[in-house]
Design an enzyme around this catalytic site. Structure first.
Site, PDB file in Angstrom:
ATOM      1  N   HIS A  24       0.856  -1.195   0.000  1.00 36.15           N
ATOM      2  CA  HIS A  24       0.000   0.000   0.000  1.00 36.15           C
ATOM      3  C   HIS A  24       0.885   1.235   0.000  1.00 36.15           C
ATOM      4  CE1 HIS A  24      -3.639   2.233   2.058  1.00 36.15           C
ATOM      5  NE2 HIS A  24      -3.001   3.008   1.193  1.00 36.15           N
ATOM      6  N   HIS A  26       1.202   4.877  -2.630  1.00 36.17           N
ATOM      7  CA  HIS A  26       0.791   5.606  -3.841  1.00 36.17           C
ATOM      8  C   HIS A  26       2.049   6.242  -4.414  1.00 36.17           C
ATOM      9  CE1 HIS A  26      -3.490   5.395  -2.573  1.00 36.17           C
ATOM     10  NE2 HIS A  26      -2.922   5.300  -1.391  1.00 36.17           N
ATOM     11  N   HIS A 204      -9.491   1.004  -0.881  1.00 31.91           N
ATOM     12  CA  HIS A 204      -9.407   1.721   0.390  1.00 31.91           C
ATOM     13  C   HIS A 204     -10.799   1.682   1.013  1.00 31.91           C
ATOM     14  CE1 HIS A 204      -5.685   3.249  -1.203  1.00 31.91           C
ATOM     15  NE2 HIS A 204      -5.504   4.117  -0.221  1.00 31.91           N
ATOM     16  N   GLU A 207     -10.777   3.874   6.275  1.00 30.91           N
ATOM     17  CA  GLU A 207      -9.671   4.761   6.692  1.00 30.91           C
ATOM     18  C   GLU A 207     -10.314   5.848   7.564  1.00 30.91           C
ATOM     19  OE1 GLU A 207      -7.796   6.913   3.454  1.00 30.91           O
ATOM     20  OE2 GLU A 207      -6.121   7.575   4.720  1.00 30.91           O
ATOM     21  N   ASP A 285       1.992   4.178   2.573  1.00 30.17           N
ATOM     22  CA  ASP A 285       0.932   5.013   1.985  1.00 30.17           C
ATOM     23  C   ASP A 285       1.514   6.117   1.099  1.00 30.17           C
ATOM     24  OD1 ASP A 285      -1.698   5.578   1.427  1.00 30.17           O
ATOM     25  OD2 ASP A 285      -2.173   6.456   3.378  1.00 30.17           O
ATOM     26  N   ASP A 286       1.924   7.235   1.686  1.00 28.47           N
ATOM     27  CA  ASP A 286       2.486   8.366   0.933  1.00 28.47           C
ATOM     28  C   ASP A 286       3.735   8.829   1.673  1.00 28.47           C
ATOM     29  OD1 ASP A 286       0.238   8.985  -1.128  1.00 28.47           O
ATOM     30  OD2 ASP A 286      -0.801   8.747   0.789  1.00 28.47           O
TER      31      ASP A 286
HETATM   32  N1  ADE Z   1      -4.464   8.708  -2.144  1.00 27.17           N
HETATM   33  C1  ADE Z   1      -3.217   8.821  -1.677  1.00 27.17           C
HETATM   34  N2  ADE Z   1      -3.172   8.517  -0.377  1.00 27.17           N
HETATM   35  C2  ADE Z   1      -4.429   8.178   0.003  1.00 27.17           C
HETATM   36  C3  ADE Z   1      -5.033   7.740   1.202  1.00 27.17           C
HETATM   37  N3  ADE Z   1      -4.340   7.596   2.337  1.00 27.17           N
HETATM   38  N4  ADE Z   1      -6.354   7.508   1.202  1.00 27.17           N
HETATM   39  C4  ADE Z   1      -7.060   7.660   0.090  1.00 27.17           C
HETATM   40  N5  ADE Z   1      -6.548   8.049  -1.063  1.00 27.17           N
HETATM   41  C5  ADE Z   1      -5.233   8.308  -1.119  1.00 27.17           C
HETATM   42 ZN    ZN Z   2      -3.649   4.871   0.487  1.00 30.15          ZN
END
Ligand code: ADE
Ligand code: ZN
Length: 345
Positions: A24, A26, A204, A207, A285-286
């Site tokens: 997971h 992006h 997703h 969250e 995630d990011d």
């Molecule tokens: N796009 C990038 N990061 C995300 C996240 N944590 N939740 C939903 N969409 C995303």
């Molecule tokens: Zn995500």
């Protein structure tokens, strides 16, 4: 595997050395401010921020939407196939340094076609970097295209249509972006079509959104894994379903703190998920926005929650088992994991 106890002061070293899969992340969320400025420069663009430090200082979020707004600004510097290649190469080099053996990378085309690019520019740049990373780092990387859930079903179908000539370069389909108000059911028909086409499916859910979204991701979209899923804790029947069916959750602890899903890492429910027998995994995630790559997620979460070496092994085994690798490849990953724990002193 039954793991020998490891002293708390040695655990970070084990967590870093341990082979793992990342399921997971992006790819646009791996764009570090330095690379954003470099790409802006080579594409003749000026940003609203004077320098790297002022951009990094803007990374303070109250919720998912706050983050998505600034994340979108970063994506505007991606203009050419080489830009997508360079971004992906940088992430895979970093993941390799964290002993990631296998990465399933989220991307979306809708952001970039919205900026006037062709979807093939995105997919070809990402895919070439994945192929080269196998030779350069021995890392297996594959691609999962996410639909943006704040956009319409019709736009998701269009995005799917545009990548069908590149079908062989994409292993799966996911669902990302603003969750609340955009339930999985909105994408029931396009996910059904993706399933017919043989894509692996994830989404997703849970969250920020309610447990009901996790139920419908499973029962309506028929996904194989849930991205995040931390809100499942509020629904005991759902917790049992996830545990009994061994449905993996791709949990992203530092993301959850940065986006205020939990007040603090010591409040995170990952330990409770594992205790309930749920196949949780740890992911970044990011990472450029949330304070660290996968090993930083492991070390900070273990320190905050007091998790054990046995739980480290379980999280890594879960990541390989939940991956879309072939069974023979999974077995080789698990052998390397066990070898690491056997030789760790
Ligand atoms: N796009 C990038 N990061 C995300 C996240 N944590 N939740 C939903 N969409 C995303
Ligand atoms: Zn995500």
């Amino acid at each position: 595997m039954k793991v020998k106890p490891v002293a708390p002061d040695r655990l970070p070293e084990l967590l870093r050395a341990m082979p793992k899969a990342e399921l997971h992340m992006h790819i646009e969320g791996s764009l570090e401010p330095e690379l954003i400025f470099q790409l802006a420069g080579r594409n003749g663009m000026t940003l609203d921020y004077p320098d790297v430090e002022s951009l990094r200082r803007a990374y303070v979020f109250n919720n998912l939407q706050d983050f998505l707004d600034i994340y979108h600004t970063g994506t505007t510097v991606l203009r050419t196939e080489q830009d997508f290649y360079d971004m992906t190469h940088a992430y895979l080099a970093r993941a390799h340094a964290d002993n990631v053996l296998h990465a399933e990378i989220f991307f979306d085309t809708q952001t970039h076609t919205g900026h006037g690019l062709d979807a093939s520019v995105v997919v070809n740049g990402l895919h070439r970097a994945c192929v080269d990373a196998q030779a350069a780092f021995g890392i297996n990387a594959s691609l999962i295209m996410c639909f943006l859930r704040h956009l319409s079903e019709r736009e998701a179908f269009e995005a799917l249509e545009q990548v069908l000539p590149l079908r062989e370069k994409i292993v799966g389909i996911g669902l990302a972006s603003s969750e609340v108000g955009h339930p999985p059911e909105k994408f029931a028909r396009v996910f059904a079509r993706c399933r017919e086409l043989g894509f692996r499916l994830v989404a997703h859910a849970g969250e920020e959104g309610p447990p009901a979204y996790i139920w419908s991701a499973l029962d309506v979209l028929k996904v194989e894994r849930i991205d995040h899923g931390v809100q499942a804790i509020h629904d005991p029947a759902l917790m049992r379903r996830l545990a009994d069916a061994r449905i993996a959750l791709t949990v992203c602890p530092l993301s959850n703190i940065k986006l205020c899903v939990f007040d603090d890492l010591s409040q995170h429910n990952l330990g409770r998920m594992l205790d309930a027998g749920i196949a949780a995994t740890i992911n970044s995630d990011d990472p450029a926005y949330f304070g660290g790559y996968i090993n930083e997620n492991f070390t900070q979460t273990f320190a905050a929650l007091g998790l054990s070496a046995q739980q480290a092994w379980q999280l890594s085994a879960n990541s390989f088992n939940a991956s879309f690798a072939d069974d023979s490849v999974k077995r080789r990953y698990l052998e390397r994991l066990n070898g690491c724990f056997e030789t760790f002193r």
